[in-house]
Design an enzyme around this catalytic site. Structure first.
Site, PDB file in Angstrom:
ATOM      1  CE  LYS A   1      -3.885   4.409  10.309  1.00  0.00           C
ATOM      2  NZ  LYS A   1      -4.410   3.404   9.338  1.00  0.00           N
TER       3      LYS A   1
ATOM      4  CD  GLU B   1      -2.094   7.939   2.934  1.00  0.00           C
ATOM      5  OE1 GLU B   1      -0.862   7.776   3.040  1.00  0.00           O
ATOM      6  OE2 GLU B   1      -2.908   7.476   3.752  1.00  0.00           O
TER       7      GLU B   1
ATOM      8  CG  ASP C   1      -3.001   0.534  10.648  1.00  0.00           C
ATOM      9  OD1 ASP C   1      -3.772   0.951  11.543  1.00  0.00           O
ATOM     10  OD2 ASP C   1      -3.121   0.871   9.455  1.00  0.00           O
TER      11      ASP C   1
ATOM     12  CD  GLU D   1       1.235   0.945   8.883  1.00  0.00           C
ATOM     13  OE1 GLU D   1       0.000   1.127   8.745  1.00  0.00           O
ATOM     14  OE2 GLU D   1       2.062   1.879   8.764  1.00  0.00           O
TER      15      GLU D   1
ATOM     16  CD  GLN E   1      -2.990   0.992   2.251  1.00  0.00           C
ATOM     17  OE1 GLN E   1      -4.003   0.385   1.917  1.00  0.00           O
ATOM     18  NE2 GLN E   1      -2.813   1.460   3.469  1.00  0.00           N
TER      19      GLN E   1
ATOM     20  CG  ASP F   1       0.671   0.335   5.425  1.00  0.00           C
ATOM     21  OD1 ASP F   1       0.491  -0.845   5.768  1.00  0.00           O
ATOM     22  OD2 ASP F   1      -0.215   1.214   5.526  1.00  0.00           O
TER      23      ASP F   1
ATOM     24  CE  LYS G   1       1.592   5.141   6.968  1.00  0.00           C
ATOM     25  NZ  LYS G   1       0.977   3.807   7.157  1.00  0.00           N
TER      26      LYS G   1
ATOM     27  NE  ARG H   1      -7.257   5.623   8.882  1.00  0.00           N
ATOM     28  CZ  ARG H   1      -8.132   4.731   9.348  1.00  0.00           C
ATOM     29  NH1 ARG H   1      -8.675   4.909  10.542  1.00  0.00           N
ATOM     30  NH2 ARG H   1      -8.459   3.650   8.649  1.00  0.00           N
TER      31      ARG H   1
END
Length: 430
Positions: free
Chosen positions: A336, A204, A311, A284, A162, A241, A387, A365
């Site tokens: 988060k 992102e 996570d 991750e 990801q 991740d 992050k 997020r």
């Protein structure tokens, strides 16, 4: 401290153009706090649930029910409460919702209010949020973890992994870490443009790739570090991740780009192989949300030199942190706030991980906004790592820029977390 005079909510828009909730808390003193709820694309089954309107309007992502719940239930329950007692207010929010996953009032409504309360408390005493959170303790400026290529659910699943990110623990300052990352980001874009596999930017802000394999992406990222004038595994390390929850579970993992179906043991072997062949410092979610065995296998094999972050497996939940530790899984926790629903619960998960000697990373997020709360949490809670996403798009840069301001405000007292943010064994290897 002052008491809450009013709580209101409104529908705003996130970085995907989807509705989200902003909460505004006004105190009897006149101080005001605001916060905007983020939203994730890849979500764990155990995390708190946003309340959406469903139906045709806004593709079903409307938040009018969540906003209405703030006016009808949350505001009356909070007006008159002492703004300085965040824990009591958060307990009241949890009790008012009455579900294990915040699904009745919506985690989006609850987290927006919880964070707005925190902002209002800081404003009431005239302090920036990060300093209010320190309680007078010395804290560090966090190490940034920054996306270069976006994949998985953030980029049409063009890669199975990801996020392909970089970290610069020896940079010496937050400002210098961003400068180095800027070099790598620009260079990666030029390399991709020259090769042809460039399709724009992902959710992102990282480059949206069109690689032929997951290893191809790792090769190009390593090349980008070198070509940018920096040294892999000296100046810049890779962080992944995997978001393996999107790829399968203990019954098997599907790496579509590599045309592979892997067992849990084979998945662990593959991730360990990547860590052995590339300058990888952090990984991750190398396993699905309930696959503690695979996560533990990866941690046992390379956790002495690589940060293994939970996570989806932890979902910012202190009890799941304890369960993972008992299984020998992970040596770091992603935090988060919207994943659990309140500031107090998120801090409990961070504290649980820190007590174990794990690394802690406050995270954004994929659906974000101009809200900079997490920049202050990462500093004020002394998390050590932050992050946010990539090094582009204003909802990402707002957070990076806010930490630059905080670092500047600290002046000579600013201490960059660097390698100190990792679990002891990982830090010792640097």
């Amino acid at each position: 401290m002052s008491v809450i005079a009013a709580v209101v909510a409104r529908q705003l828009w996130d970085s995907r153009g989807r509705p989200t909730v902003e909460a505004e808390v006004t105190l009897a003193s006149g101080a005001v706090g605001r916060a905007i709820a983020p939203a994730g694309a890849s979500r764990g089954a155990h995390e708190a649930v946003d309340l959406r309107d469903d139906g045709a309007l806004f593709g079903g992502f409307g938040v009018s029910r969540a906003v209405a719940g703030v006016a009808a239930e949350i505001a009356p329950a909070l007006v008159g409460r002492d703004i300085g007692d965040q824990a009591a207010i958060d307990r009241a929010l949890v009790a008012l919702d009455g579900t294990a996953d915040k699904s009745r009032l919506g985690a989006n409504a609850v987290v927006a209010v919880s964070m707005a309360v925190l902002h209002a408390a800081a404003a009431d005493v005239g302090e920036p949020l990060w300093r209010y959170l320190t309680g007078g303790r010395k804290v560090r400026v966090p190490l940034p973890e920054i996306q270069i290529f976006g994949g998985g659910a953030h980029a049409g699943r063009r890669t199975d992994i990801q996020d392909f990110m970089v970290m610069c623990p020896k940079a010496g300052s937050f400002r210098r870490a961003l400068e180095i990352t800027s070099d790598v980001y620009r260079t990666a874009g030029r390399l991709m443009e020259a090769r042809g596999p460039l399709s724009g930017v992902a959710d992102e802000g990282g480059w949206w790739p069109d690689f032929v394999s997951n290893e191809d992406a790792l090769d190009v990222l390593t090349q980008a570090i070198e070509t940018s004038g920096h040294r892999p595994a000296e100046d810049v390390w890779i962080s992944l991740d995997v978001a393996a929850n999107e790829l399968g579970d203990a019954s098997g993992y599907e790496l579509a780009l590599d045309e592979l179906r892997l067992s849990g043991a084979e998945m662990a072997e593959r991730v360990i192989g990547w860590a052995n062949r590339y300058p990888i410092l952090s990984i991750e979610d190398p396993a699905g949300q309930d696959d503690f065995a695979t996560m533990a296998a990866v941690t046992a094999a390379i956790g002495g030199r690589v940060q293994i972050i939970g996570d989806d497996v932890l979902v910012t939940n202190a009890a799941r942190v304890a369960a993972a530790a008992a299984a020998g899984a992970c040596n770091a926790a992603l935090i988060k706030v919207n994943q659990v629903g309140t500031v107090t619960e998120a801090k409990a998960a961070l504290d649980a991980a820190a007590t174990l000697g794990w690394g802690t990373i406050v995270s954004a997020r994929s659906g974000e906004s101009e809200d900079v709360t997490i920049a202050h949490l990462a500093v004020g809670w002394d998390a050590g790592q932050l992050k946010v996403g990539s090094f582009t798009r204003s909802e990402r840069m707002a957070k990076w820029n806010e930490v630059l301001r905080i670092e500047e405000a600290m002046g000579g007292e600013a201490v960059f977390a660097g390698a100190s943010c990792f679990a002891a064994a990982v830090a010792a290897g640097l």
